[in-house]
Design an enzyme around this catalytic site. Structure first.
Site, PDB file in Angstrom:
ATOM      1  N   ARG A   1      40.628  31.730  30.400  1.00  0.00           N
ATOM      2  CA  ARG A   1      40.878  31.525  31.828  1.00  0.00           C
ATOM      3  C   ARG A   1      40.253  30.211  32.307  1.00  0.00           C
ATOM      4  O   ARG A   1      39.146  29.850  31.922  1.00  0.00           O
ATOM      5  CB  ARG A   1      40.296  32.706  32.624  1.00  0.00           C
TER       6      ARG A   1
ATOM      7  N   ARG B   1      34.835  28.674  34.100  1.00  0.00           N
ATOM      8  CA  ARG B   1      33.622  29.094  34.780  1.00  0.00           C
ATOM      9  C   ARG B   1      32.531  29.377  33.758  1.00  0.00           C
ATOM     10  O   ARG B   1      32.820  29.869  32.655  1.00  0.00           O
ATOM     11  CB  ARG B   1      33.877  30.348  35.621  1.00  0.00           C
TER      12      ARG B   1
ATOM     13  N   LYS C   1      42.419  44.661  36.716  1.00  0.00           N
ATOM     14  CA  LYS C   1      42.143  45.713  37.699  1.00  0.00           C
ATOM     15  C   LYS C   1      42.449  45.276  39.129  1.00  0.00           C
ATOM     16  O   LYS C   1      43.010  46.044  39.915  1.00  0.00           O
ATOM     17  CB  LYS C   1      40.684  46.149  37.566  1.00  0.00           C
TER      18      LYS C   1
ATOM     19  N   ARG D   1      28.753  40.797  29.762  1.00  0.00           N
ATOM     20  CA  ARG D   1      29.271  41.587  30.880  1.00  0.00           C
ATOM     21  C   ARG D   1      29.959  42.853  30.392  1.00  0.00           C
ATOM     22  O   ARG D   1      29.835  43.925  31.004  1.00  0.00           O
ATOM     23  CB  ARG D   1      30.237  40.735  31.696  1.00  0.00           C
TER      24      ARG D   1
ATOM     25  N   ARG E   1      29.951  51.767  40.151  1.00  0.00           N
ATOM     26  CA  ARG E   1      29.662  51.038  38.915  1.00  0.00           C
ATOM     27  C   ARG E   1      28.734  51.809  37.982  1.00  0.00           C
ATOM     28  O   ARG E   1      28.571  51.425  36.830  1.00  0.00           O
ATOM     29  CB  ARG E   1      29.017  49.679  39.237  1.00  0.00           C
TER      30      ARG E   1
END
Length: 216
Positions: free
Chosen positions: A124, A156, A14, A167, A90
């Site tokens: 990632r 991370r 995004k 999430r 959101r």
């Protein structure tokens, strides 16, 4: 002038595609994180209130978030060239409140299946020094040391499969109702986000331009 809202699951690309859309249409790219930092740095009353929440690691209440949004949308660049909102709204409540502040021409839903984004995010790796992003498939050239700054490249904590799944569940519960609400208003276009960045950008631009033509 064009006024866009962009939705997409974490890992859907995004941010990358929002920047491309903003550049194509000449609209300011307003990401929630950048906007909050700018408002705090400017020292406005709403910005300072937002800073208090951010410094404490707390989510901003809707009324504070909406105050920051309204403040940003009143700036000259937005009034002249429109906007592209990335990361807001959101929730359904935020979506409804946004249309009380401004008109929206198109809401874009960048659709990427959950299994694809889980794989993308889980693979990632991020440089702890400069933030450059790598992946398991495309690592740094030497020993997980950043090619740009020499920093350590790590996964991370919130990029593990379990954290990503949590999430995505929150996005499904909190944000998807806002996506559907824009659809009921006749403002939504859904675009396949799987493919090369160039291919996805072409699809997005074509879909937005087609919807804008319909509305004119």
């Amino acid at each position: 002038m064009v006024r866009l809202v962009v939705f997409g699951r974490q890992g859907a690309g995004k941010g990358t595609q929002s920047a491309r859309l903003a550049a194509h249409f000449g609209a300011p790219h307003i990401s929630t994180g950048d906007m909050l930092r700018e408002a705090a740095a400017a020292g406005t009353p709403i910005g300072l209130e937002a800073k208090g929440y951010m410094d404490a690691g707390r989510l901003l209440p809707d009324e504070v978030m909406l105050g920051v949004i309204e403040e940003r949308l009143a700036q000259p660049d937005v009034l002249e060239r429109g906007f592209l909102l990335d990361g807001f709204p959101r929730t359904l409540g935020q979506a409804e409140a946004l249309l009380g502040i401004t008109e929206v021409d198109v809401a874009v839903n960048l659709e990427v299946p959950e299994d694809v984004v889980i794989e993308r995010i889980s693979s990632r790796r991020v440089c702890q020094g400069c933030g450059r992003i790598y992946s398991v498939a495309e690592p740094p050239s030497r020993n997980w040391t950043c090619d740009t700054c020499g920093g350590e490249v790590l996964q991370r904590p919130d990029d593990t499969p379990d954290a990503v799944a949590a999430r995505l569940a929150a996005y499904q519960a909190e944000t998807i109702p806002a996506v559907h609400w824009f659809d009921t208003k006749g403002l939504l276009v859904t675009v396949d986000g799987v493919g090369t960045p160039d291919d996805v950008a072409e699809r997005l631009i074509a879909a937005v331009e087609a919807r804008l033509a319909e509305r004119r």
